[in-house]
Design a protein around this motif. Structure first.
Motif, PDB file in Angstrom:
ATOM      1  N   CYS A 133       0.658  -0.153   3.600  1.00  0.00           N
ATOM      2  CA  CYS A 133      -0.092   0.154   4.828  1.00  0.00           C
ATOM      3  C   CYS A 133       0.537   1.294   5.630  1.00  0.00           C
ATOM      4  N   CYS A 192       1.888  -4.913   6.317  1.00  0.00           N
ATOM      5  CA  CYS A 192       1.804  -5.628   5.027  1.00  0.00           C
ATOM      6  C   CYS A 192       3.128  -6.189   4.513  1.00  0.00           C
ATOM      7  N   CYS A 250       7.127  -2.955   2.105  1.00  0.00           N
ATOM      8  CA  CYS A 250       8.286  -2.050   2.172  1.00  0.00           C
ATOM      9  C   CYS A 250       9.540  -2.758   2.696  1.00  0.00           C
TER      10      CYS A 250
HETATM   11  S1  FES Z   1       4.153  -0.305   4.095  1.00  0.00           S
HETATM   12 FE1  FES Z   1       3.144  -1.986   5.036  1.00  0.00          FE
HETATM   13  S2  FES Z   1       4.654  -2.779   6.414  1.00  0.00           S
HETATM   14 FE2  FES Z   1       5.555  -1.018   5.576  1.00  0.00          FE
END
Ligand code: FES
Ligand code: FES
Length: 160
Positions: free
Chosen positions: A42, A47, A50
């Protein structure tokens, strides 16, 4: 574009990188250090794909700058993978938790952080922690099972 030198301690190694002052840690990990196990999804902190550990605490690498991480201990999924005999990783493999796999590095990092804080989390505590990492494949039941199994294995090893 102003670049600054930052030393990042990642998975036990010190890495000196040149980075823009506002660049998220995620891009330095992936593009400069080649640690592509930490995923981009995201990019807005929603989300959890990462997720990394920052001084042992879960942190979203898309929402912190590399500069903010200087002097802190960063652990990515590649760092955890070096502990192949860890009960969490063993359980994850044994129960075949992943489906497409995209969210799984974030899931494992969060599960590791949870078990580091609570050796015997309840089902509700597991669900609450793990709901912070979105899994579009719906692997949550197997995630819960793997954490419960790892918790049992870890407690069995503790001195009584
Ligand atoms: S890419 Fe989704 S929280 Fe970091
Ligand atoms: S395993 Fe596919 S998104 Fe989680």
């Amino acid at each position: 574009m102003d670049l600054m030198a930052v030393t990042l301690h990642v998975n036990g190694s010190a890495n000196r990188v040149e980075a823009e002052s506002d660049i998220p840690l995620l891009w330095v990990l992936r593009d400069q250090l080649g640690l592509t196990g930490t995923k981009y999804s995201c990019g807005i902190g929603v989300c959890g794909s990462c997720m990394v550990l920052l001084d042992g605490m879960p942190a979203k690498a898309c929402r912190i700058t590399a500069a903010e991480c200087a002097g802190k201990k960063i652990t990515t999924i590649e760092g955890l993978a070096e502990q192949a005999d860890h009960p969490l990783l063993k359980s994850w493999l044994e129960l075949q938790v992943p489906q497409c796999g995209y969210c799984q590095s974030g899931q494992i990092i969060m599960a590791y952080a949870l078990l580091s804080e609570k050796h015997d989390p309840s089902a509700d505590e597991i669900d609450q922690a793990m709901s912070q990492i979105l899994c579009r494949c719906g692997t949550y039941p197997r995630i819960r099972q793997a954490i419960q199994q790892a918790s049992e294995m870890m407690r069995a090893k503790e001195p009584s």
